[in-house]
Motif scaffolding. Structure first.
Motif, PDB file in Angstrom:
ATOM      1  N   PHE A 165       0.834  -1.208   0.000  1.00 43.27           N
ATOM      2  CA  PHE A 165       0.000   0.000   0.000  1.00 43.27           C
ATOM      3  C   PHE A 165       0.866   1.255   0.000  1.00 43.27           C
ATOM      4  O   PHE A 165       0.658   2.177  -0.806  1.00 43.27           O
ATOM      5  CB  PHE A 165      -0.920   0.009   1.213  1.00 43.27           C
ATOM      6  CG  PHE A 165      -1.738   1.264   1.334  1.00 43.27           C
ATOM      7  CD1 PHE A 165      -2.875   1.453   0.557  1.00 43.27           C
ATOM      8  CD2 PHE A 165      -1.362   2.268   2.218  1.00 43.27           C
ATOM      9  CE1 PHE A 165      -3.620   2.629   0.650  1.00 43.27           C
ATOM     10  CE2 PHE A 165      -2.099   3.438   2.318  1.00 43.27           C
ATOM     11  CZ  PHE A 165      -3.234   3.618   1.529  1.00 43.27           C
ATOM     12  N   MET A 166       1.863   1.297   0.869  1.00 46.30           N
ATOM     13  CA  MET A 166       2.717   2.485   0.965  1.00 46.30           C
ATOM     14  C   MET A 166       3.544   2.666  -0.299  1.00 46.30           C
ATOM     15  O   MET A 166       3.711   3.787  -0.798  1.00 46.30           O
ATOM     16  CB  MET A 166       3.622   2.383   2.193  1.00 46.30           C
ATOM     17  CG  MET A 166       2.879   2.451   3.511  1.00 46.30           C
ATOM     18  SD  MET A 166       3.948   2.208   4.961  1.00 46.30           S
ATOM     19  CE  MET A 166       4.934   3.720   4.896  1.00 46.30           C
ATOM     20  N   SER A 195       2.714   1.765  -3.228  1.00 51.74           N
ATOM     21  CA  SER A 195       1.827   2.108  -4.339  1.00 51.74           C
ATOM     22  C   SER A 195       1.309   3.535  -4.245  1.00 51.74           C
ATOM     23  O   SER A 195       1.107   4.194  -5.267  1.00 51.74           O
ATOM     24  CB  SER A 195       0.635   1.142  -4.387  1.00 51.74           C
ATOM     25  OG  SER A 195       1.050  -0.197  -4.523  1.00 51.74           O
ATOM     26  N   GLU A 196       1.083   3.997  -3.016  1.00 54.05           N
ATOM     27  CA  GLU A 196       0.439   5.291  -2.819  1.00 54.05           C
ATOM     28  C   GLU A 196       1.417   6.447  -2.636  1.00 54.05           C
ATOM     29  O   GLU A 196       1.026   7.613  -2.741  1.00 54.05           O
ATOM     30  CB  GLU A 196      -0.485   5.223  -1.593  1.00 54.05           C
ATOM     31  CG  GLU A 196      -1.622   4.227  -1.728  1.00 54.05           C
ATOM     32  CD  GLU A 196      -2.549   4.579  -2.878  1.00 54.05           C
ATOM     33  OE1 GLU A 196      -2.880   5.776  -3.024  1.00 54.05           O
ATOM     34  OE2 GLU A 196      -2.935   3.661  -3.634  1.00 54.05           O
ATOM     35  N   ASN A 197       2.677   6.150  -2.351  1.00 54.24           N
ATOM     36  CA  ASN A 197       3.677   7.191  -2.119  1.00 54.24           C
ATOM     37  C   ASN A 197       4.830   7.068  -3.107  1.00 54.24           C
ATOM     38  O   ASN A 197       5.018   6.010  -3.718  1.00 54.24           O
ATOM     39  CB  ASN A 197       4.216   7.102  -0.687  1.00 54.24           C
ATOM     40  CG  ASN A 197       3.114   7.232   0.348  1.00 54.24           C
ATOM     41  OD1 ASN A 197       2.560   8.297   0.549  1.00 54.24           O
ATOM     42  ND2 ASN A 197       2.790   6.119   1.001  1.00 54.24           N
ATOM     43  N   THR A 198       5.581   8.123  -3.234  1.00 52.76           N
ATOM     44  CA  THR A 198       6.732   8.122  -4.140  1.00 52.76           C
ATOM     45  C   THR A 198       8.018   7.946  -3.342  1.00 52.76           C
ATOM     46  O   THR A 198       8.293   8.720  -2.412  1.00 52.76           O
ATOM     47  CB  THR A 198       6.803   9.443  -4.930  1.00 52.76           C
ATOM     48  OG1 THR A 198       5.608   9.583  -5.703  1.00 52.76           O
ATOM     49  CG2 THR A 198       8.006   9.448  -5.867  1.00 52.76           C
ATOM     50  N   LYS A 219       1.605  -3.070 -11.446  1.00 57.03           N
ATOM     51  CA  LYS A 219       0.967  -1.758 -11.414  1.00 57.03           C
ATOM     52  C   LYS A 219       1.796  -0.694 -12.130  1.00 57.03           C
ATOM     53  O   LYS A 219       1.463   0.488 -12.074  1.00 57.03           O
ATOM     54  CB  LYS A 219       0.739  -1.321  -9.957  1.00 57.03           C
ATOM     55  CG  LYS A 219      -0.285  -2.151  -9.202  1.00 57.03           C
ATOM     56  CD  LYS A 219      -0.453  -1.611  -7.783  1.00 57.03           C
ATOM     57  CE  LYS A 219      -1.555  -2.352  -7.034  1.00 57.03           C
ATOM     58  NZ  LYS A 219      -1.761  -1.781  -5.671  1.00 57.03           N
TER      59      LYS A 219
END
Length: 225
Positions: free
Chosen positions: A38-39, A41-44, A69
């Protein structure tokens, strides 16, 4: 630089987070595979450091899902499994580097810095052209004389690297590291097989050859027309 550490050993995670921050690197931490996915995927992040054995979702599964993804953040795998087959499996899952445990933090830091520099210098060209051969990196389309040539993902990556270095000799070591993400020679003919398949696709029905074998050195793609 900002990195993500995915590690279920809390003591090790606290140590790594502190050590990286002392080295001037911002480090976030996820304690299991699902949270890490999750982290990531959602953060850069510039680099992801991931333990192979994780609760809820194993490290290789996390990497494979990130790649599915189209998240190409460089990933360094940490694992107590350090045999050649283990490293090959990790790299084939989409990892960029593999460091067996136990390890020295100085080596881990150096490897993270190298991976971070790799991400920090992206290639700006969207379309590569060599003669009448054209490769579009965004659409993943390859055409020659306007005719589309379907390629498998690894063939596309191989051609992309050759065209990026058009007119220059590309060695087997360069291909292993940049196309297969191997940092060692697996002693197989995988490169020769893929080059042969690629050559048959981009040169079939065309009189002008582009992909050349440089005996004893490697390969080169060049327009001599």
């Amino acid at each position: 630089m900002k990195i993500l550490i995915i590690e279920d050993d809390l003591e090790a995670a606290v140590y790594l987070t502190k050590a990286f921050r002392e080295a001037g690197i911002v480090a976030d931490h996820a304690s299991d595979g699902e949270s890490g996915l999750f982290m990531g995927s959602e953060n850069t992040y510039d680099v992801i450091v991931i333990d192979r054995m994780l609760p809820r979702r194993d490290g290789l599964s996390v990497i494979s899902e990130l790649r599915r993804k189209a998240i190409h953040t460089p990933v360094l795998i940490l694992s107590a499994l350090g045999q050649v087959d283990d490293r090959v499996t990790g790299l084939r899952a989409g990892g960029d580097d593999y460091l067996p445990k136990p390890y020295a933090f100085s080596e881990l830091l150096a490897r993270v810095e190298v991976l971070g520099r790799r991400k920090g210098t992206p290639d700006q060209d969207v379309v590569y052209r060599v003669g009448d051969l054209e490769l579009d990196r965004l659409s993943h389309e390859v055409r020659r004389s306007g005719k589309e040539i379907p390629l498998q993902p690894r063939e596309f990556r191989l051609l992309e690297y050759l065209m990026k270095n058009a007119g220059q000799v590309v060695t087997r070591t360069m291909l292993l590291e940049n196309v297969w993400d191997y940092h060692f020679d697996p002693q197989t003919n995988v490169i020769d097989v893929h080059v042969s398949r690629l050559r048959s696709k981009i040169e079939k029905d065309y009189s002008q050859p582009l992909l050349k074998t440089i005996r004893g050195a490697g390969y080169m793609i060049k327009d001599e027309g």
